[in-house]
Scaffold this motif. Sequence first.
Motif: not given
Lengths: 150, 150, 150, 150
Positions: A70-73, A85-86, A39-41, A106-107
């Motif tokens: 970062a959000c997508g991953y 993911v898209l 949930g965080a990258v 940070h995502g």
Amino acid sequence: MIPAFEPRDPDFEVRVRESLARQGLLATFAAELRSVRPGAVDIEVPYSPALTQQDGFFHAGVTIAILDSACGYAALTLMKPDMRVLTVELKVNLLAPAVGDSLHAHGEVLRPGRNLTVCRGDAYAISDGGSKHVATILATMTGIAELNDG
Amino acid sequence: MIPAFEPRDPDFEVRVRESLARQGLLATFAAELRSVRPGAVDIEVPYSPALTQQDGFFHAGVTIAILDSACGYAALTLMKPDMRVLTVELKVNLLAPAVGDSLHAHGEVLRPGRNLTVCRGDAYAISDGGSKHVATILATMTGIAELNDG
Amino acid sequence: MIPAFEPRDPDFEVRVRESLARQGLLATFAAELRSVRPGAVDIEVPYSPALTQQDGFFHAGVTIAILDSACGYAALTLMKPDMRVLTVELKVNLLAPAVGDSLHAHGEVLRPGRNLTVCRGDAYAISDGGSKHVATILATMTGIAELNDG
Amino acid sequence: MIPAFEPRDPDFEVRVRESLARQGLLATFAAELRSVRPGAVDIEVPYSPALTQQDGFFHAGVTIAILDSACGYAALTLMKPDMRVLTVELKVNLLAPAVGDSLHAHGEVLRPGRNLTVCRGDAYAISDGGSKHVATILATMTGIAELNDG
């Protein structure tokens, strides 16, 4: 602040690293994964004149690209093994000029969902003088079944 | 649909071209200005493996970067000679994968203002088969007094 | 998480309460201020069939209206005495149906600025069973000189 | 500008009217449907002191609520008979104070999709002096299977 998420694929980190390694743009940016958790990258990009806007700062396009990644991953870490993911949509506020030796994005997942995952993130310009908050993002991601290339 | 705008600086096109020429990122993208009119700017980027996401399409970061630049420069065409433009915030919906030989971004001013200019724009993937609408943007720009470099 | 903000007007709470009291829509919603601190405001609305969408839940328009007000007033708490606040733009992700006995909106300042203040916030549906996160907002506010009505 | 859309449900207008009639908030606003076409919906709200912000203008919450509804119903006109519509997210720029005798919201489908429909819209304040563009919206809608209440 981040709830503890349980990944559905124990190999989530491998999947993120392999996907990022296939991204031509992130290679062009010399982007590096700094952290991959459920949930965080975190992604970091070193300064280069090839990545600037007209005043020599990091271009907002770089900031937004790595916030998006970062959000997508972050969303991908919680998806099933056969998904990719898209980005459906994103919105970004730019808070300060991105002046620094590197740019850190940070995502994190705000709400995972069956079809849609809502993420948020923040970008920081890093220099000797410390870290400056330069942008914040809110984004909607979706997962689709991975194409079989074989 | 676009109201006719009256530029306050007759040299608006020169100003846009000079600013874009100073952007390292747009040189990295091999981006070219296709059109500069009062309140509307078009930018095009040819396909390159250096600009891709993990499936070989144009990365959303490229699409958003040139949409942001097209909108920002559209706003700049209506500003006074001594101003430069900054993006306050933007939001983008990605409508389809950006598969094509080039990527075309159109930005236009929706409402010019003394402090804030609201812009919108659209991106298209161009290929032999025609043009596909791949993204739409809504953005808020601001003008600040140009720094004197002399 | 919120940095400690220093208000420039010691009467910031009075100003927020007086402004909210003049809002016809918030009276229609029976909205109440729950908390006014420097850079952060909370607003609550009790459930009423007059505020619903087609399934009987709180309408997203109610959620967004009080998120917008909470963010706007959070920005106002940090402005000079002679200023009033306007929303430049906002973006909201709706995370879950707003089912509950009341709706709670929290808004806070992310980055105060001379011309523009960036805020974020979250809305929660409150019921016996607890609190559910139903929406998140990112918004840009601006301050303009108060009109002299005298 | 709007492509001609083919509705999958010939009774799309009835569905929109029935859904809107169940919305408590839109009744509170005395909102009326002005037009329902495939992929486009118009909603109007007459001025009332019950719908104002602190300066006596239409509250942004009213503007956004009817823009959201116009976009959501525009998406619904293209959905199958057994679907209802939910707002995933929206973003709005407020362009001018909403001063007028009525507020008019137009929503239209930009890209219909199997899971997600992207819409945009504009709001206008209507008075003797004419029509003023007061807000623009970009929104993502999703369709879910209608609950059987029987």
